[in-house]
Scaffold this active site. Structure first.
Site, PDB file in Angstrom:
ATOM      1  N   CYS A 179       0.827  -1.213   0.000  1.00  0.00           N
ATOM      2  CA  CYS A 179       0.000   0.000   0.000  1.00  0.00           C
ATOM      3  C   CYS A 179       0.859   1.260   0.000  1.00  0.00           C
ATOM      4  O   CYS A 179       0.352   2.345  -0.255  1.00  0.00           O
ATOM      5  CB  CYS A 179      -0.934   0.008   1.212  1.00  0.00           C
ATOM      6  SG  CYS A 179      -0.062  -0.005   2.775  1.00  0.00           S
ATOM      7  N   CYS A 212      -2.554  -3.193   8.706  1.00  0.00           N
ATOM      8  CA  CYS A 212      -2.215  -1.827   9.115  1.00  0.00           C
ATOM      9  C   CYS A 212      -1.714  -1.824  10.566  1.00  0.00           C
ATOM     10  O   CYS A 212      -0.800  -1.074  10.915  1.00  0.00           O
ATOM     11  CB  CYS A 212      -3.420  -0.910   8.967  1.00  0.00           C
ATOM     12  SG  CYS A 212      -4.299  -1.135   7.408  1.00  0.00           S
TER      13      CYS A 212
HETATM   14 FE1  FES Z   1      -1.523   0.592   4.203  1.00  0.00          FE
HETATM   15 FE2  FES Z   1      -3.381   0.535   6.016  1.00  0.00          FE
HETATM   16  S1  FES Z   1      -3.642   0.386   3.893  1.00  0.00           S
HETATM   17  S2  FES Z   1      -1.257   0.536   6.329  1.00  0.00           S
END
Ligand code: FES
Length: 128
Positions: free
Chosen positions: A35, A104
């Protein structure tokens, strides 16, 4: 059912311990390649007690809420106890995260471990 608990929303909107510690005793930074989110943790440690902790998170709302909660959980605690902090404990303290957001909270666990490793590394250098 709401996707996020009240606690997640609270820590996302009003994160605790945001910032930098200039003369930190340990700094840890981790990122999630998928991400692209990044988390940095600063620790101030006296006599193996975490007397202050701050974080900077460039990331999603769950990552911000997780860092905020994680800093609250380790503040004032012995380093050995902070080393045991798991992402599950962080998520539980937030009254849960959606499954696909559990990674996360892993960032928070890893950033704290990195900062503690940095602290131990600096400490052993100073003792030599
Ligand atoms: Fe990357 Fe939450 S989507 S840490």
């Amino acid at each position: 059912m709401a996707l996020y608990s009240e606690k997640v929303m609270d820590h996302f909107r009003n994160p605790r311990n945001v910032g930098v510690i200039e003369d930190a005793d340990g700094v840890g930074e981790v990122g999630n390649a998928k991400c692209g989110d990044i988390m940095k943790i600063y620790l101030k440690i006296d006599d193996d007690i975490i007397t202050d902790v701050k974080f900077e998170t460039f990331g999603c709302g769950s990552a911000i809420a997780s860092s905020s909660m994680a800093t609250e959980l380790i503040k004032g605690k012995p380093v050995a106890e902070a080393m045991e902090l798991t992402n599950k404990a962080v998520a539980e303290a937030l009254d849960g995260l959606p499954d696909y957001k559990m990674h996360c909270s892993v960032l928070a666990e890893e950033a704290i471990k990195n900062a503690l490793d940095d602290y131990y590394a600096k400490k052993s250098q100073n003792n030599n």
